[in-house]
Design a protein around this motif. Structure first.
Motif, PDB file in Angstrom:
ATOM      1  N   ASN A  81       0.839  -1.195   0.000  1.00  0.00           N
ATOM      2  CA  ASN A  81       0.000   0.000   0.000  1.00  0.00           C
ATOM      3  C   ASN A  81       0.877   1.250   0.000  1.00  0.00           C
ATOM      4  OD1 ASN A  81      -1.907   2.054   0.773  1.00  0.00           O
ATOM      5  ND2 ASN A  81      -3.219   0.435   1.590  1.00  0.00           N
ATOM      6  N   HIS A  82       0.480   2.216  -0.804  1.00  0.00           N
ATOM      7  CA  HIS A  82       1.231   3.482  -0.952  1.00  0.00           C
ATOM      8  C   HIS A  82       0.257   4.664  -0.946  1.00  0.00           C
ATOM      9  CE1 HIS A  82       5.014   5.438  -1.868  1.00  0.00           C
ATOM     10  NE2 HIS A  82       4.626   5.882  -3.041  1.00  0.00           N
ATOM     11  N   THR A  83      -0.861   4.470  -0.309  1.00  0.00           N
ATOM     12  CA  THR A  83      -2.042   5.337  -0.313  1.00  0.00           C
ATOM     13  C   THR A  83      -2.709   5.286  -1.685  1.00  0.00           C
ATOM     14  OG1 THR A  83      -1.130   7.510  -0.988  1.00  0.00           O
ATOM     15  CG2 THR A  83      -0.987   6.925   1.365  1.00  0.00           C
ATOM     16  N   PHE A  84      -3.933   5.720  -1.756  1.00  0.00           N
ATOM     17  CA  PHE A  84      -4.650   5.696  -3.030  1.00  0.00           C
ATOM     18  C   PHE A  84      -4.164   6.801  -3.963  1.00  0.00           C
ATOM     19  CE2 PHE A  84      -8.122   6.689  -5.907  1.00  0.00           C
ATOM     20  CZ  PHE A  84      -8.430   5.424  -6.396  1.00  0.00           C
ATOM     21  N   SER A  85      -3.905   7.967  -3.404  1.00  0.00           N
ATOM     22  CA  SER A  85      -3.587   9.119  -4.261  1.00  0.00           C
ATOM     23  C   SER A  85      -2.220   9.732  -3.982  1.00  0.00           C
ATOM     24  CB  SER A  85      -4.684  10.172  -4.151  1.00  0.00           C
ATOM     25  OG  SER A  85      -4.865  10.568  -2.812  1.00  0.00           O
ATOM     26  N   PHE A 102       3.349  -1.320   3.805  1.00  0.00           N
ATOM     27  CA  PHE A 102       3.006   0.079   3.542  1.00  0.00           C
ATOM     28  C   PHE A 102       4.278   0.893   3.377  1.00  0.00           C
ATOM     29  CE2 PHE A 102       2.333   4.468   4.940  1.00  0.00           C
ATOM     30  CZ  PHE A 102       1.354   4.841   4.044  1.00  0.00           C
ATOM     31  N   ARG A 103       4.318   1.697   2.335  1.00  0.00           N
ATOM     32  CA  ARG A 103       5.408   2.653   2.143  1.00  0.00           C
ATOM     33  C   ARG A 103       4.774   4.037   2.053  1.00  0.00           C
ATOM     34  NH1 ARG A 103       9.455   1.268  -2.135  1.00  0.00           N
ATOM     35  NH2 ARG A 103      10.424   0.318  -0.334  1.00  0.00           N
ATOM     36  N   PRO A 104       5.156   4.947   2.945  1.00  0.00           N
ATOM     37  CA  PRO A 104       4.586   6.299   2.881  1.00  0.00           C
ATOM     38  C   PRO A 104       5.127   7.059   1.668  1.00  0.00           C
ATOM     39  CG  PRO A 104       6.269   6.181   4.586  1.00  0.00           C
ATOM     40  CD  PRO A 104       6.095   4.794   4.061  1.00  0.00           C
ATOM     41  N   PRO A 105       4.251   7.654   0.865  1.00  0.00           N
ATOM     42  CA  PRO A 105       4.731   8.480  -0.231  1.00  0.00           C
ATOM     43  C   PRO A 105       5.685   9.553   0.298  1.00  0.00           C
ATOM     44  CG  PRO A 105       2.393   8.110  -0.465  1.00  0.00           C
ATOM     45  CD  PRO A 105       2.791   7.574   0.888  1.00  0.00           C
ATOM     46  N   HIS A 106       6.729   9.804  -0.430  1.00  0.00           N
ATOM     47  CA  HIS A 106       7.760  10.782  -0.063  1.00  0.00           C
ATOM     48  C   HIS A 106       8.538  10.360   1.185  1.00  0.00           C
ATOM     49  CE1 HIS A 106       5.589  13.301  -2.921  1.00  0.00           C
ATOM     50  NE2 HIS A 106       4.507  13.054  -2.226  1.00  0.00           N
ATOM     51  N   GLY A 107       8.237   9.177   1.720  1.00  0.00           N
ATOM     52  CA  GLY A 107       8.933   8.692   2.909  1.00  0.00           C
ATOM     53  C   GLY A 107       8.587   9.473   4.156  1.00  0.00           C
ATOM     54  N   ARG A 108       7.450  10.133   4.129  1.00  0.00           N
ATOM     55  CA  ARG A 108       7.108  11.032   5.250  1.00  0.00           C
ATOM     56  C   ARG A 108       5.698  10.781   5.761  1.00  0.00           C
ATOM     57  NH1 ARG A 108       9.494  15.372   1.468  1.00  0.00           N
ATOM     58  NH2 ARG A 108      11.647  15.407   2.171  1.00  0.00           N
ATOM     59  N   MET A 109       5.577  10.860   7.075  1.00  0.00           N
ATOM     60  CA  MET A 109       4.271  10.796   7.723  1.00  0.00           C
ATOM     61  C   MET A 109       4.411  11.354   9.132  1.00  0.00           C
ATOM     62  SD  MET A 109       3.904   6.776   8.646  1.00  0.00           S
ATOM     63  CE  MET A 109       5.218   5.918   7.826  1.00  0.00           C
ATOM     64  N   LYS A 110       3.297  11.722   9.690  1.00  0.00           N
ATOM     65  CA  LYS A 110       3.284  12.212  11.071  1.00  0.00           C
ATOM     66  C   LYS A 110       3.356  11.022  12.024  1.00  0.00           C
ATOM     67  CE  LYS A 110       0.386  16.107   9.785  1.00  0.00           C
ATOM     68  NZ  LYS A 110      -0.978  16.639   9.788  1.00  0.00           N
ATOM     69  N   SER A 111       3.848  11.277  13.222  1.00  0.00           N
ATOM     70  CA  SER A 111       3.935  10.189  14.202  1.00  0.00           C
ATOM     71  C   SER A 111       2.542   9.644  14.542  1.00  0.00           C
ATOM     72  CB  SER A 111       4.671  10.640  15.465  1.00  0.00           C
ATOM     73  OG  SER A 111       4.029  11.751  16.043  1.00  0.00           O
ATOM     74  N   SER A 112       1.530  10.504  14.540  1.00  0.00           N
ATOM     75  CA  SER A 112       0.160  10.040  14.819  1.00  0.00           C
ATOM     76  C   SER A 112      -0.314   9.075  13.730  1.00  0.00           C
ATOM     77  CB  SER A 112      -0.801  11.229  14.919  1.00  0.00           C
ATOM     78  OG  SER A 112      -0.806  11.982  13.719  1.00  0.00           O
ATOM     79  N   GLN A 113       0.112   9.311  12.498  1.00  0.00           N
ATOM     80  CA  GLN A 113      -0.230   8.412  11.394  1.00  0.00           C
ATOM     81  C   GLN A 113       0.539   7.101  11.527  1.00  0.00           C
ATOM     82  OE1 GLN A 113       1.011  11.174   8.391  1.00  0.00           O
ATOM     83  NE2 GLN A 113      -0.997  12.147   8.241  1.00  0.00           N
ATOM     84  N   GLN A 114       1.815   7.209  11.858  1.00  0.00           N
ATOM     85  CA  GLN A 114       2.659   6.025  11.990  1.00  0.00           C
ATOM     86  C   GLN A 114       2.120   5.081  13.058  1.00  0.00           C
ATOM     87  OE1 GLN A 114       6.830   6.782  12.599  1.00  0.00           O
ATOM     88  NE2 GLN A 114       7.260   4.672  13.151  1.00  0.00           N
ATOM     89  N   ILE A 115       1.713   5.617  14.181  1.00  0.00           N
ATOM     90  CA  ILE A 115       1.190   4.795  15.275  1.00  0.00           C
ATOM     91  C   ILE A 115      -0.004   3.970  14.802  1.00  0.00           C
ATOM     92  CG2 ILE A 115      -0.047   4.905  17.490  1.00  0.00           C
ATOM     93  CD1 ILE A 115       1.840   7.354  18.132  1.00  0.00           C
ATOM     94  N   LEU A 116      -0.914   4.600  14.057  1.00  0.00           N
ATOM     95  CA  LEU A 116      -2.096   3.884  13.565  1.00  0.00           C
ATOM     96  C   LEU A 116      -1.739   2.895  12.458  1.00  0.00           C
ATOM     97  CD1 LEU A 116      -4.641   6.842  13.508  1.00  0.00           C
ATOM     98  CD2 LEU A 116      -4.551   4.933  15.129  1.00  0.00           C
ATOM     99  N   ILE A 117      -0.862   3.282  11.561  1.00  0.00           N
ATOM    100  CA  ILE A 117      -0.485   2.420  10.436  1.00  0.00           C
ATOM    101  C   ILE A 117       0.221   1.165  10.935  1.00  0.00           C
ATOM    102  CG2 ILE A 117       0.992   2.269   8.382  1.00  0.00           C
ATOM    103  CD1 ILE A 117       0.390   5.348   8.042  1.00  0.00           C
ATOM    104  N   GLU A 118       1.094   1.312  11.932  1.00  0.00           N
ATOM    105  CA  GLU A 118       1.846   0.161  12.455  1.00  0.00           C
ATOM    106  C   GLU A 118       0.954  -0.898  13.080  1.00  0.00           C
ATOM    107  OE1 GLU A 118       4.701   2.200  14.947  1.00  0.00           O
ATOM    108  OE2 GLU A 118       6.286   1.863  13.462  1.00  0.00           O
ATOM    109  N   LYS A 119      -0.276  -0.543  13.417  1.00  0.00           N
ATOM    110  CA  LYS A 119      -1.206  -1.530  13.964  1.00  0.00           C
ATOM    111  C   LYS A 119      -1.661  -2.521  12.896  1.00  0.00           C
ATOM    112  CE  LYS A 119      -2.971   1.452  17.614  1.00  0.00           C
ATOM    113  NZ  LYS A 119      -4.145   2.147  18.167  1.00  0.00           N
TER     114      LYS A 119
END
Length: 181
Positions: A39-43, A71-88
């Motif tokens: 997953n790399h987000t939809f958009s 999951f790979r975050p586009p641009h290699g960037r995300m907020k820590s709040s996003q990371q916490i949820l994604i890692e679940k």
């Protein structure tokens, strides 16, 4: 690039977004050829410029097309709040070598030399599959595969087993790379 993946090994892992979802028959052929996807987000959302709820919703939208826990975050960037949820739900996959094939200020030889200089056993190398990167990407990817195949490297798609057995790599960033972060 997608047709190259269908016709030729080595196996790789693709992190697609909207463009490939519009061509499900190509995506299916890629997976049927032994490649994997994450997953790399939809958009192709930049996590730092997006609200957490919006970002997670975009990941969930992409998950309707991609059956993967990578999951790979586009641009290699995300907020820590996003990371916490994604890692679940996902294994977050970053990279240690960025080809810079998308950078119009760099030529194809420079892109290849960047990959050649920083790749080592266990590296995850990023190439981009868009028009902007195509000239640099085709050259740098072809040269990379030729060089490392000759040197005895093995190329693998990312799977749960590969991820579990991956040895963490020490950080070794190019001057170009560190300028982006």
């Amino acid at each position: 690039f997608f047709f190259l993946m269908i016709r030729r090994p080595p196996r790789s892992t693709l992190f697609p977004y909207t463009t490939l979802f519009r061509s499900p028959h190509i995506y299916k052929k890629i997976l049927d050829s032994g490649h994997t996807a994450g997953n790399h987000t939809f958009s192709h959302m930049n996590g730092l410029k997006s609200g957490t709820e919006e970002y997670i919703d975009n990941i969930e939208k992409a998950s309707k097309y991609i059956n993967s826990k990578l999951f790979r975050p586009p641009h290699g960037r995300m907020k820590s709040s996003q990371q916490i949820l994604i890692e679940k739900e996902y294994n977050i996959i970053l990279w240690d070598v960025l080809s810079y094939d998308f950078n119009k200020k760099l030529n194809k030889i420079t892109c290849f030399n960047n990959v050649k200089h920083f790749t080592r056993p266990g590296s995850i190398v990023v190439f981009h599959d868009n028009i902007k990167a195509s000239n640099n990407m085709f050259y740098a990817l072809t040269q990379t595969l030729l060089l490392y195949k000759e040197d005895g490297y093995k190329f693998e798609a990312l799977t749960e087993d590969v991820i579990k057995n991956q040895i963490p790599l020490p950080v070794k960033k190019s001057k170009i790379f560190t300028g982006f972060f």
